[in-house]
Design an enzyme around this catalytic site. Structure first.
Site, PDB file in Angstrom:
ATOM      1  N   LYS A  57       8.075 -34.779  10.613  1.00 28.79           N
ATOM      2  CA  LYS A  57       7.894 -33.887   9.455  1.00 28.79           C
ATOM      3  C   LYS A  57       7.662 -32.453   9.947  1.00 28.79           C
ATOM      4  CE  LYS A  57       4.614 -32.996   5.610  1.00 28.79           C
ATOM      5  NZ  LYS A  57       3.445 -33.490   4.859  1.00 28.79           N
ATOM      6  N   LYS A  59      -2.511 -26.564  -3.840  1.00 25.31           N
ATOM      7  CA  LYS A  59      -3.742 -27.072  -3.240  1.00 25.31           C
ATOM      8  C   LYS A  59      -4.897 -26.115  -3.522  1.00 25.31           C
ATOM      9  CE  LYS A  59      -1.677 -29.405   0.778  1.00 25.31           C
ATOM     10  NZ  LYS A  59      -2.178 -30.769   0.516  1.00 25.31           N
ATOM     11  N   ASP A  74       1.194 -28.653   9.294  1.00 22.80           N
ATOM     12  CA  ASP A  74       1.938 -29.721   8.626  1.00 22.80           C
ATOM     13  C   ASP A  74       3.325 -29.965   9.263  1.00 22.80           C
ATOM     14  OD1 ASP A  74       1.651 -31.697   6.723  1.00 22.80           O
ATOM     15  OD2 ASP A  74       2.477 -30.504   5.070  1.00 22.80           O
ATOM     16  N   ASP A  87       3.130 -31.696  -4.217  1.00 22.43           N
ATOM     17  CA  ASP A  87       2.353 -31.732  -2.971  1.00 22.43           C
ATOM     18  C   ASP A  87       2.633 -33.004  -2.156  1.00 22.43           C
ATOM     19  OD1 ASP A  87       0.621 -30.825  -1.077  1.00 22.43           O
ATOM     20  OD2 ASP A  87      -1.220 -31.314  -2.186  1.00 22.43           O
ATOM     21  N   GLU A 122       5.268 -33.768  -0.697  1.00 24.49           N
ATOM     22  CA  GLU A 122       6.572 -33.264  -0.261  1.00 24.49           C
ATOM     23  C   GLU A 122       7.051 -33.879   1.045  1.00 24.49           C
ATOM     24  OE1 GLU A 122       3.776 -31.891   0.503  1.00 24.49           O
ATOM     25  OE2 GLU A 122       4.118 -31.614   2.656  1.00 24.49           O
ATOM     26  N   ARG A 174       7.070 -36.958   2.177  1.00 22.72           N
ATOM     27  CA  ARG A 174       7.912 -38.167   2.029  1.00 22.72           C
ATOM     28  C   ARG A 174       9.301 -37.820   1.520  1.00 22.72           C
ATOM     29  NH1 ARG A 174       3.467 -40.718  -1.861  1.00 22.72           N
ATOM     30  NH2 ARG A 174       2.228 -39.282  -0.592  1.00 22.72           N
TER      31      ARG A 174
HETATM   32  N1  BES Z   1       0.336 -32.438   4.319  1.00 24.01           N
HETATM   33  C1  BES Z   1      -0.385 -33.134   3.317  1.00 24.01           C
HETATM   34  C2  BES Z   1      -1.317 -34.211   3.887  1.00 24.01           C
HETATM   35  C3  BES Z   1      -2.491 -33.751   4.694  1.00 24.01           C
HETATM   36  C4  BES Z   1      -3.692 -33.464   4.094  1.00 24.01           C
HETATM   37  C5  BES Z   1      -2.404 -33.668   6.080  1.00 24.01           C
HETATM   38  C6  BES Z   1      -4.775 -33.072   4.856  1.00 24.01           C
HETATM   39  C7  BES Z   1      -3.486 -33.276   6.831  1.00 24.01           C
HETATM   40  C8  BES Z   1      -4.675 -32.975   6.224  1.00 24.01           C
HETATM   41  C9  BES Z   1       0.584 -33.819   2.349  1.00 24.01           C
HETATM   42  O1  BES Z   1       1.761 -33.140   2.115  1.00 24.01           O
HETATM   43  C10 BES Z   1      -0.110 -33.930   1.040  1.00 24.01           C
HETATM   44  O2  BES Z   1      -0.384 -32.921   0.457  1.00 24.01           O
HETATM   45  N2  BES Z   1      -0.361 -35.160   0.608  1.00 24.01           N
HETATM   46  C11 BES Z   1      -1.020 -35.399  -0.624  1.00 24.01           C
HETATM   47  C12 BES Z   1      -0.330 -36.553  -1.291  1.00 24.01           C
HETATM   48  C13 BES Z   1      -0.751 -36.767  -2.724  1.00 24.01           C
HETATM   49  C14 BES Z   1      -0.276 -35.625  -3.599  1.00 24.01           C
HETATM   50  C15 BES Z   1      -0.174 -38.075  -3.205  1.00 24.01           C
HETATM   51  C16 BES Z   1      -2.485 -35.722  -0.335  1.00 24.01           C
HETATM   52  O3  BES Z   1      -2.765 -36.374   0.672  1.00 24.01           O
HETATM   53  O4  BES Z   1      -3.318 -35.258  -1.100  1.00 24.01           O
HETATM   54 ZN    ZN Z   2       2.364 -31.859   3.585  1.00 24.71          ZN
HETATM   55 MN    MN Z   3       1.557 -31.755   0.539  1.00 25.16          MN
END
Ligand code: BES
Ligand code: ZN
Ligand code: MN
Length: 496
Positions: free
Chosen positions: A265, A277, A288, A347, A349, A351
């Protein structure tokens, strides 16, 4: 930094500081015993007074006052000999190297590489010593303009050995090359997102490929449109930075042999998009793209080590930003595979961009697929900061990755990927939705990817909790860990 072998006895070797490894016990043994004798029992005295007992990572500086040519000896604890693990050597090498650097010395010597342990090959020991030393001394000072002269840096390390050894030499060489690859990954991740854009990543990938004899091709937005990468394009839509799709191919194996596919990714900044966020800690989201960095640097290391395997790395790289053009919650997009995705949260994104990369990867007919991604905050809730989440559809592949995790010290922990979890991703209007509700967020994200991993043997590594070091560990300074590079190299080695 230069790391080299030096054949000389520890009693004759002249240096500003000599690092000596000491096992925990009642009294000094082995090399420590020799030093003890020459220093009139000083080490024994430290043991007796419990000032230094060889406990893991304990260090103790001694001035030799002319009794041996080395001006100083730095004792470093290795723990109990019976409990020895290669990770202890990496850590002891790291901690002692940092202690010498903090003294302000530019050069030092270490005897750690000549330590013999039953059933542990000399190659593994010298590789661990080299990795621990180099990785611990990493620093990221690119953006500091003030007091640069105060930055302490070691530039030469001698590994003292008793006699020439091809194994020890190879351990040093491999450890050096692997550490170089980890340095590059750490740099990419530590660079802020206004430097490390998708374009920057693609240019770094090209530069690395040129140097290491890897094929590299970069697709741009028009190519993605032609390929109908609707999921990746939806994520990229809100950003003014052009997205890139990086393709790297290393052919070290037999001609025509199916490759291992690595997918990383490469989200260079994740604001969340329209599902924005909270601003607190949003700056962390420059990391990321760490999965992408690992995919680039692992294939570099595989090429530099000349591993006899074919490897392909794919890195979908983009920002995730809100704007008038950005994708919105509720949008339905068509992925490259033809499947439709309902965007519940912009968010989620990671996947989306991985889905299209996995579909693109089908053309290679890979014998195994491993993807790495800072995919879910839920993974931090589940496993904290000490384990990478591991999920997949093939038992043998999962076991091979677990073994690589133990060997490299980049530990993984498996989570279940039962069919039942797939229910949570069902959409009322599309083939799948990109969020599966609150429970088991890491697993439902993996269940989403599984839909796009096709029929291949596939494993997914969620590195959200292991990507960043907040406190500093023996050979991982604060900041980007470069996680995944050493794990993947160890896995690829097991495939050769
Ligand atoms: N890049 C983030 C995940 C992340 C969060 C990595 C904190 C490292 C530290 C990912 O893109 C994300 O925002 N995931 C969301 C998914 C949710 C919207 C289903 C999450 O984990 O809140
Ligand atoms: Zn992310
Ligand atoms: Mn995200």
């Amino acid at each position: 930094m230069k790391v080299y072998l030096k054949k000389e006895s520890i009693e004759k070797h002249k240096t500003g500081c000599m690092v000596v490894g000491v096992f925990e016990g009642k009294k000094p043994e082995g090399l420590a015993k020799i030093i003890d004798k020459r220093l009139n029992g000083l080490v024994s005295k430290l043991f007796k007074d419990k000032d230094f007992e060889g406990k893991p990572n304990q260090t103790r500086l001694i001035y030799t006052q002319g009794r041996i040519p080395a001006e100083r000896v730095l004792l470093v604890g290795l723990g109990k000999e019976k409990e020895f693990k290669i990770e202890k050597m990496r850590q002891a090498s790291g901690n002692s190297s940092k202690a010498v650097r903090d003294l302000g010395l530019k050069k030092f010597s270490t005897v750690l590489a000549q330590i013999k342990i039953k059933k542990v090959p000399d190659y593994e020991i010298s590789k661990a010593v080299t990795e621990g030393a180099i990785l611990s001394l990493y620093d990221f000072t690119n953006y500091r303009t003030e007091k640069r002269e105060e930055i302490k840096r070691v530039d030469e390390i001698a590994l003292l050995i008793e006699k020439e050894s091809k194994e020890i030499k190879k351990g040093l060489d491999d450890g050096f090359k692997i550490s170089e690859a980890v340095y590059i990954a750490r740099d990419m991740i530590n660079h802020p997102a206004n430097t490390a854009t998708p374009t920057y990543l693609s240019e770094q990938a090209k530069r690395i490929a040129r140097k290491s004899g890897i094929k590299c091709k970069v697709l741009d937005r028009a190519d993605m449109e032609r390929l109908k990468m609707g999921a990746l394009l939806a994520v990229a839509r809100g950003s003014d930075e052009p997205p890139k799709f990086i393709i790297m191919e290393y052919n070290g194996g037999k001609k025509g042999e199916r490759p291992v596919l690595i997918v990383g990714k490469g989200l260079t900044f994740d604001s969340g998009g329209i599902s924005i966020k909270p601003s607190e800690k949003m700056e962390e989201m420059k990391h990321d793209m760490a999965g992408g960095a690992a995919a680039i640097c692992a294939i570099k290391a595989a090429a530099d080590l000349k591993l006899p395997v074919n490897v392909v790395s794919l890195i979908p790289a983009t920002e995730n930003m809100p704007s008038g053009k950005a994708d919105k919650p509720g949008d339905v997009v068509k992925a490259m595979s033809g499947k439709t995705i309902e965007v519940i949260s912009t968010d989620a994104e990671g996947r989306m961009i991985l889905a299209d990369a996995l579909t693109y990867g089908e053309r290679y007919k890979p014998k195994a697929v491993v993807d790495l991604a800072t995919l879910t905050g839920a993974c931090i809730i589940a496993l904290g900061y000490h384990a990478t989440g591991l999920l997949g559809n093939d038992k043998d592949l999962i076991e091979a990755i677990k073994r690589a995790g133990e060997k490299s010290g980049e530990r993984v922990w498996e989570l279940p990927l039962w069919e039942e979890y797939e229910e949570q991703n069902k959409s009322d209007i599309a083939d799948v939705k990109n969020v599966g509700g609150r429970g088991g967020g890491t697993i439902t994200a993996a269940a989403f990817l599984k839909k796009f991993a096709g029929k291949f043997k596939w494993a997914h590594l969620d590195i959200a909790g292991t990507v960043w070091e907040y406190n500093g560990k023996p050979y991982v300074p604060k900041g980007a860990v470069g996680v995944g590079v050493r794990l993947l190299v160890e896995y690829l080695k097991s495939q050769g």
